[in-house]
Design a protein around this motif. Structure first.
Motif, short mmCIF file in Angstrom:
data_model
loop_
_atom_site.label_atom_id
_atom_site.label_comp_id
_atom_site.label_asym_id
_atom_site.label_seq_id
_atom_site.Cartn_x
_atom_site.Cartn_y
_atom_site.Cartn_z
N HIS A 95 0.80 -1.22 0.00
CA HIS A 95 0.00 0.00 0.00
C HIS A 95 0.84 1.29 0.00
O HIS A 95 0.29 2.38 -0.12
N TRP A 127 -10.77 5.51 1.51
CA TRP A 127 -9.68 4.57 1.81
C TRP A 127 -10.29 3.33 2.48
O TRP A 127 -10.72 3.41 3.62
N ASP A 129 -9.82 -0.25 4.02
CA ASP A 129 -8.64 -0.92 4.59
C ASP A 129 -9.01 -1.49 5.96
O ASP A 129 -9.87 -0.94 6.64
N ASP A 133 -3.17 2.80 8.45
CA ASP A 133 -2.00 3.22 7.65
C ASP A 133 -1.57 4.64 7.98
O ASP A 133 -1.16 5.41 7.08
N HIS A 146 4.32 0.65 4.28
CA HIS A 146 2.90 0.47 3.90
C HIS A 146 1.96 0.78 5.07
O HIS A 146 0.75 0.85 4.87
N ASP A 233 -7.34 -1.52 -0.04
CA ASP A 233 -6.42 -2.54 0.47
C ASP A 233 -7.24 -3.81 0.60
O ASP A 233 -8.24 -3.83 1.33
MN LIG Z 1 -3.34 -0.49 3.76
#
Ligand SMILES: [Mn+2]
Length: 308
Positions: A95, A127, A129, A133, A146, A233
């Motif tokens: 990522h 985003w 995920d 992050d 990442h 992700d």
């Molecule tokens: Mn990620």
């Protein structure tokens, strides 16, 4: 008949992750006929040569410099595609590629939009995920890059990672929305809370349903923004449906519900494109995760293909 142009850019690098086997994404999706599937959906498809690390890094400093160079290259490619009025599909890689993808998009938008100050843009980002992050070099125990792209895009962390294309923050906190979060560390939560970033946790998805959450996320990022995109992700998805990822986290989003929710968003002309990351073919089960990644891509683009 009008065809939408789409640029597919592979980022075959895994050095931002601890499990360094997620560089197979571009090849896996190409082998599963992503091009033909996009052409059948009435897109004019062009693939860039995949971006690959120049060498295997031998230290943390070296890793940073390899990723930085790859992200700069990626940013130039997304910049060029967006300037040419193409939509984009970026296929990671880990990522960390997001730092390059959205820095280039930001740069293209801030040089294109009328009535904006230099180095500003109205870029919105959803985003999706399992993780936030949102680490910086200071807060990360592992140093894995990442785990840092959200912080970097907001302008926090390593100065060089934050300065690709320009020194401006690439995403303003109010134009970002995280979906599917269930694994994070206190420092990440602290940063996002301080900045007031909108986060939909798994609990919210269980309560409201994913389609509703995605519609709220879409509304949120469109509020101030003329253009927006999605960074997915694959570890956001439950490991039952998406086993082929580097950092699986249980109790995730259902694969079929994700596809359905992405379709229901009816992403339109203001949609820049989608980035798919963290596909780890060596952990995949008969391409289950890679096939789901393709379905997610097509779901995001279904509105444009039906319109023509
Ligand atoms: Mn990620």
């Amino acid at each position: 008949m009008h065809k939408r142009e789409i640029q597919v850019i592979g980022f075959a690098s895994c050095y931002g992750a601890r499990d360094q086997r997620c560089d197979t994404g571009p090849v896996a999706l190409k082998n599963l006929q992503l091009t033909t599937k996009l052409e059948n959906a009435n897109f004019d498809v062009e693939w860039s040569n995949s971006i690959t690390p120049h060498h295997k890094p031998e230290s943390n400093q070296d890793t940073l410099s390899v990723i930085l160079n790859n992200c700069k290259e990626l940013a130039r490619q997304t910049y060029t595609a967006v300037k040419a009025n193409k939509q984009i599909i970026v296929i990671g890689g880990d990522h960390s590629c997001a730092i390059g993808t959205w820095s280039g998009v930001h740069s293209a938008l801030s040089s294109t939009l009328p009535n904006t100050l230099p180095n500003t843009s109205q870029l919105g980002l959803i985003w999706i995920d399992a993780h936030m992050d949102s680490h910086t070099m200071e807060t990360s125990d592992s140093g894995a890059i990442h785990g840092m792209p959200v912080a970097s895009l907001l302008g926090y962390g390593d100065k060089e990672l934050c300065s690709i294309e320009s020194e401006a923050p690439k995403i303003l906190p109010e134009n970002l929305c995280l979906v599917g979060i269930r694994s994070y560390e206190p420092a990440e939560l602290k940063l996002l809370n301080q900045l007031g970033v909108k986060v939909f946790y798994m609990e919210d998805i269980e309560e409201l349903g994913l389609s509703k959450v995605m519609q709220l996320a879409q509304k949120h990022v469109r509020k101030n923004c003329s253009r927006y995109g999605v960074s997915l992700d694959l570890d956001a998805i439950d490991p039952e449906d998406a086993p082929g990822v580097g950092s699986p986290e249980s109790h995730g989003i259902s694969g079929s519900k994700l596809v359905q929710a992405l379709k229901s968003c009816n992403f339109n002309d203001d949609f820049i494109g989608i980035e798919i990351t963290e596909l780890n073919s060596s952990r995949d089960e008969v391409d289950k995760t890679a096939r789901l990644a393709i379905e997610a891509i097509l779901a995001c683009l279904s509105q444009q293909s039906e319109k023509t």
